[in-house]
Write a protein that holds these residues in place. Structure first.
Motif, PDB file in Angstrom:
ATOM      1  N   ALA A  28       0.716  -1.182  -0.088  1.00  0.00           N
ATOM      2  CA  ALA A  28       0.038   0.059   0.106  1.00  0.00           C
ATOM      3  C   ALA A  28       1.036   1.302  -0.004  1.00  0.00           C
ATOM      4  N   ASP A  29       1.837   1.262   0.816  1.00  0.00           N
ATOM      5  CA  ASP A  29       2.881   2.486   0.686  1.00  0.00           C
ATOM      6  C   ASP A  29       3.433   2.577  -0.582  1.00  0.00           C
ATOM      7  N   ARG A  30       4.028   1.565  -1.113  1.00  0.00           N
ATOM      8  CA  ARG A  30       4.897   1.397  -2.162  1.00  0.00           C
ATOM      9  C   ARG A  30       4.061   2.164  -3.462  1.00  0.00           C
ATOM     10  N   ILE A  31       2.744   1.491  -3.583  1.00  0.00           N
ATOM     11  CA  ILE A  31       1.799   2.340  -4.643  1.00  0.00           C
ATOM     12  C   ILE A  31       1.419   3.508  -4.315  1.00  0.00           C
ATOM     13  N   LEU A  32       1.242   4.024  -2.873  1.00  0.00           N
ATOM     14  CA  LEU A  32       0.679   5.172  -2.682  1.00  0.00           C
ATOM     15  C   LEU A  32       1.905   6.237  -3.094  1.00  0.00           C
ATOM     16  N   GLY A  33       3.243   5.852  -2.714  1.00  0.00           N
ATOM     17  CA  GLY A  33       4.379   6.493  -2.784  1.00  0.00           C
ATOM     18  C   GLY A  33       4.621   6.915  -4.443  1.00  0.00           C
ATOM     19  N   LEU A  34       4.473   5.826  -5.466  1.00  0.00           N
ATOM     20  CA  LEU A  34       4.412   5.948  -6.771  1.00  0.00           C
ATOM     21  C   LEU A  34       3.454   6.827  -7.286  1.00  0.00           C
ATOM     22  N   GLU A  35       2.262   6.934  -6.700  1.00  0.00           N
ATOM     23  CA  GLU A  35       0.995   7.674  -7.056  1.00  0.00           C
ATOM     24  C   GLU A  35       1.277   9.211  -6.720  1.00  0.00           C
ATOM     25  N   LEU A  36       1.794   9.296  -5.817  1.00  0.00           N
ATOM     26  CA  LEU A  36       2.346  10.757  -5.237  1.00  0.00           C
ATOM     27  C   LEU A  36       3.651  11.237  -5.991  1.00  0.00           C
ATOM     28  N   LEU A  62       4.865  16.771 -15.174  1.00  0.00           N
ATOM     29  CA  LEU A  62       5.379  15.195 -15.083  1.00  0.00           C
ATOM     30  C   LEU A  62       6.243  14.989 -14.096  1.00  0.00           C
ATOM     31  N   THR A  63       6.217  13.994 -13.357  1.00  0.00           N
ATOM     32  CA  THR A  63       7.551  13.590 -12.714  1.00  0.00           C
ATOM     33  C   THR A  63       8.683  13.172 -13.600  1.00  0.00           C
ATOM     34  N   SER A  64       9.764  13.001 -13.312  1.00  0.00           N
ATOM     35  CA  SER A  64      10.861  12.657 -14.493  1.00  0.00           C
ATOM     36  C   SER A  64      10.497  11.115 -14.899  1.00  0.00           C
ATOM     37  N   THR A  65      10.052  10.105 -14.152  1.00  0.00           N
ATOM     38  CA  THR A  65       9.783   8.778 -14.667  1.00  0.00           C
ATOM     39  C   THR A  65       8.819   8.866 -15.669  1.00  0.00           C
ATOM     40  N   GLU A  66       7.538   9.697 -15.162  1.00  0.00           N
ATOM     41  CA  GLU A  66       6.563   9.733 -16.017  1.00  0.00           C
ATOM     42  C   GLU A  66       6.981  10.421 -17.246  1.00  0.00           C
ATOM     43  N   PHE A  67       7.679  11.390 -17.384  1.00  0.00           N
ATOM     44  CA  PHE A  67       8.187  11.878 -18.666  1.00  0.00           C
ATOM     45  C   PHE A  67       8.983  10.844 -19.547  1.00  0.00           C
ATOM     46  N   ASN A  68       9.798  10.034 -18.920  1.00  0.00           N
ATOM     47  CA  ASN A  68      10.554   9.071 -19.554  1.00  0.00           C
ATOM     48  C   ASN A  68       9.587   8.165 -20.272  1.00  0.00           C
ATOM     49  N   LEU A  69       8.438   7.823 -19.624  1.00  0.00           N
ATOM     50  CA  LEU A  69       7.814   6.617 -19.863  1.00  0.00           C
ATOM     51  C   LEU A  69       6.738   6.891 -21.287  1.00  0.00           C
ATOM     52  N   LEU A  70       6.245   8.373 -21.071  1.00  0.00           N
ATOM     53  CA  LEU A  70       5.448   8.923 -21.843  1.00  0.00           C
ATOM     54  C   LEU A  70       6.459   9.118 -23.312  1.00  0.00           C
ATOM     55  N   ASP A  90       2.467  -0.002 -14.057  1.00  0.00           N
ATOM     56  CA  ASP A  90       0.956   0.149 -13.995  1.00  0.00           C
ATOM     57  C   ASP A  90       0.573   1.352 -13.223  1.00  0.00           C
ATOM     58  N   VAL A  91       1.383   1.688 -12.098  1.00  0.00           N
ATOM     59  CA  VAL A  91       0.883   2.999 -11.456  1.00  0.00           C
ATOM     60  C   VAL A  91       1.276   4.045 -11.780  1.00  0.00           C
ATOM     61  N   HIS A  92       2.622   4.196 -12.663  1.00  0.00           N
ATOM     62  CA  HIS A  92       2.994   5.541 -13.328  1.00  0.00           C
ATOM     63  C   HIS A  92       1.874   5.687 -14.627  1.00  0.00           C
ATOM     64  N   LEU A  93       1.575   4.698 -15.235  1.00  0.00           N
ATOM     65  CA  LEU A  93       0.703   5.004 -16.430  1.00  0.00           C
ATOM     66  C   LEU A  93      -0.517   5.192 -15.949  1.00  0.00           C
ATOM     67  N   SER A  94      -1.228   4.927 -14.832  1.00  0.00           N
ATOM     68  CA  SER A  94      -2.383   5.229 -14.299  1.00  0.00           C
ATOM     69  C   SER A  94      -2.316   6.664 -14.061  1.00  0.00           C
ATOM     70  N   SER A  95      -1.287   7.259 -13.503  1.00  0.00           N
ATOM     71  CA  SER A  95      -1.049   8.726 -13.160  1.00  0.00           C
ATOM     72  C   SER A  95      -0.923   9.445 -14.620  1.00  0.00           C
ATOM     73  N   LEU A  96      -0.149   8.908 -15.471  1.00  0.00           N
ATOM     74  CA  LEU A  96      -0.149   9.644 -16.917  1.00  0.00           C
ATOM     75  C   LEU A  96      -1.838   9.841 -17.599  1.00  0.00           C
ATOM     76  N   ARG A  97      -2.520   8.528 -17.327  1.00  0.00           N
ATOM     77  CA  ARG A  97      -3.694   8.772 -17.941  1.00  0.00           C
ATOM     78  C   ARG A  97      -4.753   9.795 -17.208  1.00  0.00           C
ATOM     79  N   HIS A  98      -4.518   9.776 -16.045  1.00  0.00           N
ATOM     80  CA  HIS A  98      -5.249  11.060 -15.188  1.00  0.00           C
ATOM     81  C   HIS A  98      -4.767  12.296 -15.708  1.00  0.00           C
ATOM     82  N   LYS A  99      -3.428  12.452 -15.779  1.00  0.00           N
ATOM     83  CA  LYS A  99      -2.757  13.778 -16.251  1.00  0.00           C
ATOM     84  C   LYS A  99      -3.100  14.151 -17.824  1.00  0.00           C
TER      85      LYS A  99
END
Length: 229
Positions: free
Chosen positions: A85-93, A155-163, A196-205
């Motif tokens: 739970a903490d791991r996923i929340l951290g990634l989502e944040l 975007l976070t650094s990782t979100e930018f990389n994945l996108l 999965d978590v990073h892509l979920s955040s990207l979908r939202h943005k």
């Protein structure tokens, strides 16, 4: 690029990690409290922060919230085994990646290098000044900027990389393994939910297209695809 901030209340562990990181050529600063660590992370003196989840007073999750409210500094989370739970929340944040404790200094250093490599590779394909355009999405890899329909994407650094990886392969599925290798700079681990978590955040943005679909589609058994519209 070599300045690392280590935020953890475990003094012995911090000393061990610090010694190893310094032997590997990094300059390390330490903070043993979340509030102090957040202030230091926002100072602009560090290339990356390593942040433990379990800390007294201000825990790692709340520390990450403070950091992300004002900075895009890459953050590597240290989490305990089973703390999904903490791991996923951290990634989502907005955490860029995580390492499960106990971990070796060598593993920690490898993750730090992977994040910094991806953060500072302005144009992974070697195309200086290239502009990537896919529908409403425009990316300037050299400047680390992205817009959607003319509006800046935060975007976070990782979100930018994945996108960016998805944009370079727009119109075809990209496997989670490819995304991990090219976006996180490391092989995909078993049961790893980072992508999965990073892509979920990207979908939202990114929001939705005119027809209500997300521009980021899951392709069954093949991976993820940025669709061309």
């Amino acid at each position: 690029m070599n300045h690392v901030l280590l935020i953890d209340d475990d003094i012995e562990l911090v000393a061990m990690f610090t010694e190893y990181l310094e032997q590997e050529g990094f300059t390390v600063a330490c903070a043993h409290h979340g509030a102090t660590g957040a202030r230091e992370a926002l100072s602009g003196r560090h290339a990356i922060a390593i942040l433990d989840v379990m800390m007294p007073s201000l825990n790692g999750i709340d520390t990450l919230r403070r950091i992300r409210a004002a900075s895009k500094i890459p953050v590597l989370m240290l989490t305990g085994r089973g703390d999904d739970a903490d791991r996923i929340l951290g990634l989502e944040l907005g955490a860029d990646d995580y390492v499960t404790k106990p971990c070796t200094p060598r593993e920690l250093t490898a993750r730090v290098r992977a994040i910094l490599r991806r953060t500072h590779d302005a144009a992974p394909g070697g195309d200086a000044g290239v502009v990537l355009t896919v529908g409403k999405l425009t990316m300037l890899p050299e400047q680390r900027r992205a817009t959607w329909d003319g509006a800046n994407l935060e975007l976070t650094s990782t979100e930018f990389n994945l996108l960016e990886v998805l944009a370079r392969h727009a119109g075809r599925p990209v496997s989670k393994g490819e995304l991990s290798e090219q976006g996180l700079g490391r092989p995909l681990a078993r049961f790893d939910r980072n992508i999965d978590v990073h892509l979920s955040s990207l979908r939202h943005k990114l929001g939705t297209l005119a027809d209500g679909r997300s521009p980021l589609q899951t392709v069954y058994r093949l991976g993820y695809q940025l669709i061309r519209v």
